[in-house]
Design a protein around this motif. Structure first.
Motif, short mmCIF file in Angstrom:
data_model
loop_
_atom_site.label_atom_id
_atom_site.label_comp_id
_atom_site.label_asym_id
_atom_site.label_seq_id
_atom_site.Cartn_x
_atom_site.Cartn_y
_atom_site.Cartn_z
N GLU A 89 0.80 -1.29 -0.14
CA GLU A 89 -0.02 -0.01 -0.09
C GLU A 89 0.91 1.23 0.05
O GLU A 89 0.59 2.10 -0.78
CB GLU A 89 -1.07 0.11 1.25
N THR A 90 1.98 1.28 0.64
CA THR A 90 2.85 2.30 0.75
C THR A 90 3.72 2.51 -0.36
O THR A 90 3.65 3.55 -1.24
CB THR A 90 3.80 2.25 2.04
N LYS A 91 4.07 1.57 -0.85
CA LYS A 91 5.32 1.46 -2.11
C LYS A 91 4.31 1.94 -3.21
O LYS A 91 4.68 2.77 -4.12
CB LYS A 91 5.58 -0.03 -2.38
N GLU A 92 3.05 1.44 -3.31
CA GLU A 92 2.07 1.93 -5.01
C GLU A 92 1.88 3.35 -4.85
O GLU A 92 1.60 3.81 -5.93
CB GLU A 92 0.89 0.86 -4.79
N HIS A 93 1.92 3.83 -3.79
CA HIS A 93 1.62 5.49 -3.65
C HIS A 93 2.75 6.22 -3.68
O HIS A 93 2.93 7.26 -4.30
CB HIS A 93 0.47 5.67 -2.58
N VAL A 94 3.85 5.84 -2.76
CA VAL A 94 5.00 6.68 -2.70
C VAL A 94 5.79 6.56 -3.92
O VAL A 94 6.65 7.72 -4.30
CB VAL A 94 5.91 6.04 -1.74
N LEU B 17 1.43 16.36 -2.47
CA LEU B 17 0.37 16.70 -1.47
C LEU B 17 -0.83 16.05 -2.27
O LEU B 17 -1.67 15.49 -1.40
CB LEU B 17 0.23 18.19 -1.22
N PHE B 18 -1.01 16.25 -3.33
CA PHE B 18 -2.34 15.82 -4.13
C PHE B 18 -2.45 14.33 -3.90
O PHE B 18 -3.22 13.71 -3.80
CB PHE B 18 -2.39 16.21 -5.41
N ILE B 19 -1.26 13.70 -4.22
CA ILE B 19 -1.20 12.22 -4.32
C ILE B 19 -1.38 11.75 -2.80
O ILE B 19 -2.20 10.74 -2.68
CB ILE B 19 0.37 11.79 -4.58
N VAL B 20 -0.90 12.57 -1.86
CA VAL B 20 -1.24 12.01 -0.32
C VAL B 20 -2.61 12.17 -0.23
O VAL B 20 -3.18 11.13 0.60
CB VAL B 20 -0.37 12.88 0.57
N VAL B 21 -3.36 13.40 -0.49
CA VAL B 21 -4.60 13.64 -0.13
C VAL B 21 -5.64 12.50 -0.76
O VAL B 21 -6.38 12.01 -0.42
CB VAL B 21 -5.02 14.89 -0.52
N VAL B 83 9.21 13.71 2.34
CA VAL B 83 9.49 12.83 3.42
C VAL B 83 8.01 12.89 4.32
O VAL B 83 7.64 11.84 4.68
CB VAL B 83 10.63 13.49 4.19
N TRP B 84 7.58 14.11 4.22
CA TRP B 84 6.02 14.25 5.01
C TRP B 84 5.11 13.25 4.36
O TRP B 84 4.60 12.48 4.97
CB TRP B 84 5.67 15.63 4.93
N GLY B 85 5.07 13.38 3.02
CA GLY B 85 4.16 12.48 2.29
C GLY B 85 4.37 10.80 2.31
O GLY B 85 3.46 10.13 2.73
N GLY B 86 5.64 10.61 2.46
CA GLY B 86 5.76 9.33 2.67
C GLY B 86 5.72 8.75 4.20
O GLY B 86 5.07 7.63 4.13
N ILE B 87 5.96 9.71 5.20
CA ILE B 87 5.59 9.45 6.62
C ILE B 87 3.85 9.28 6.72
O ILE B 87 3.56 8.31 7.46
CB ILE B 87 6.19 10.44 7.53
N VAL B 88 3.20 10.07 5.97
CA VAL B 88 1.82 10.06 6.15
C VAL B 88 1.34 8.70 5.57
O VAL B 88 0.38 8.10 6.32
CB VAL B 88 1.23 11.36 5.56
N ILE B 89 1.81 8.43 4.42
CA ILE B 89 1.14 7.28 3.77
C ILE B 89 1.42 6.09 4.36
O ILE B 89 0.63 5.27 4.64
CB ILE B 89 1.61 7.32 2.27
N SER B 90 2.82 5.97 4.82
CA SER B 90 3.27 4.53 5.46
C SER B 90 2.58 4.60 6.85
O SER B 90 1.90 3.61 6.98
CB SER B 90 4.71 4.59 5.61
#
Lengths: 160, 103
Positions: A89-94, B17-21, B83-90
């Motif tokens: 889930e993380t990989k596909e988005h990051v 940011l758009f991808i994270v949202v 980095v912020w986006g990666g932390i939020v998503i993971s």
């Protein structure tokens, strides 16, 4: 004959790693900083960007057509369900960040191609961006390894 | 045509940011995920297409902004957003997996 799914995973991994190495090449050339090195860095950045977009397309095709139906349920039922629920889930988005970071770095290289000798700030920026892209791309490869391990653990558990 | 790296930087930050949202909204709001699926057949494909379109539109819109001399500072902002986006998503998917965050 190699099954289509394995060929797609292999191609996706190759393109992603090649993209990472291309940006490592950019980093090395920018440390050198001569006019010829900058010309090679621009070529490497374009190659790396193209590889990331191709890795996105090939990996995306595998993910949409095969992973969700054939792999995801097996991992989730296995001993390492986090391999899907957290890592995939993380990989596909990051992963989606990478092509845009590559475009930005290529853009900076093209914009300042004749100024790097005097503009050390721009040169340092490309070095930092290229290093970050390389690290993120290799992190993606590491996540791919964890996903594969989750799948293997699940199929090993089924075989016992 | 000269590339405007300030516009490119802003477009990159906004796209991250758009991808994270989109990622978080797609999980928290099933109706949004259905919309994404209707748009492209798969929510992840829709997110990719929308991110590309968003990036192109953002670059175009901000291309009239004057070029900033602070290239390094701008790139640092990009990396902070990544980095912020990666932390939020993971973190989001980890908390959900641990049943700390339910939806």
């Amino acid at each position: 004959m190699v099954p289509l799914t394995q060929a797609l995973i292999g191609t996706h991994a190759f393109l992603g790693e090649a993209g990472a190495l291309a940006f490592l090449w950019v980093l090395v050339e920018m440390i050198g900083g001569s006019a010829q090195a900058i010309r090679r860095a621009r070529i490497a950045a374009i190659i790396g960007t193209v590889f990331f977009f191709l890795a996105w397309t090939v990996g995306g095709f595998y993910y949409v057509e095969f992973y969700g139906e054939l792999v995801k349920p097996i991992i989730k039922a296995g001993p390492q369900p986090w391999a899907h629920s957290v890592i995939t889930e993380t990989k596909e988005h990051v992963f989606l960040f990478l092509p845009f970071l590559a475009l930005l770095t290529t853009g900076i290289l093209e914009r300042f191609k004749n100024e790097f000798a005097v503009n050390t700030s721009a040169r340092r920026t490309v070095i930092i961006m290229a290093a970050s892209i390389t690290l993120i791309a290799f992190a993606m490869a590491g996540m791919g390894f964890l996903i594969s391990s989750g799948y293997r653990a699940a199929t090993d558990a089924l075989a016992l | 045509m000269k590339i405007n790296t300030t516009s490119l930087t802003i477009a990159t930050i906004l796209t991250v940011l758009f991808i994270v949202v989109m990622t978080v909204a797609g999980e928290l709001a099933p109706a949004f995920k259905v919309l994404l699926i209707k748009f492209a057949g798969h929510h992840w494909v829709a997110e990719g297409i929308l991110a590309l379109l968003f990036y192109a539109v953002a670059y175009f819109l901000f291309s009239r902004v004057g070029e900033s001399a602070y290239v390094a500072r701008n790139a640092l902002l990009v990396l902070v957003s990544v980095v912020w986006g990666g932390i939020v998503i993971s973190g989001f998917f980890l908390l959900h997996f641990l049943n700390i965050l339910t939806f």
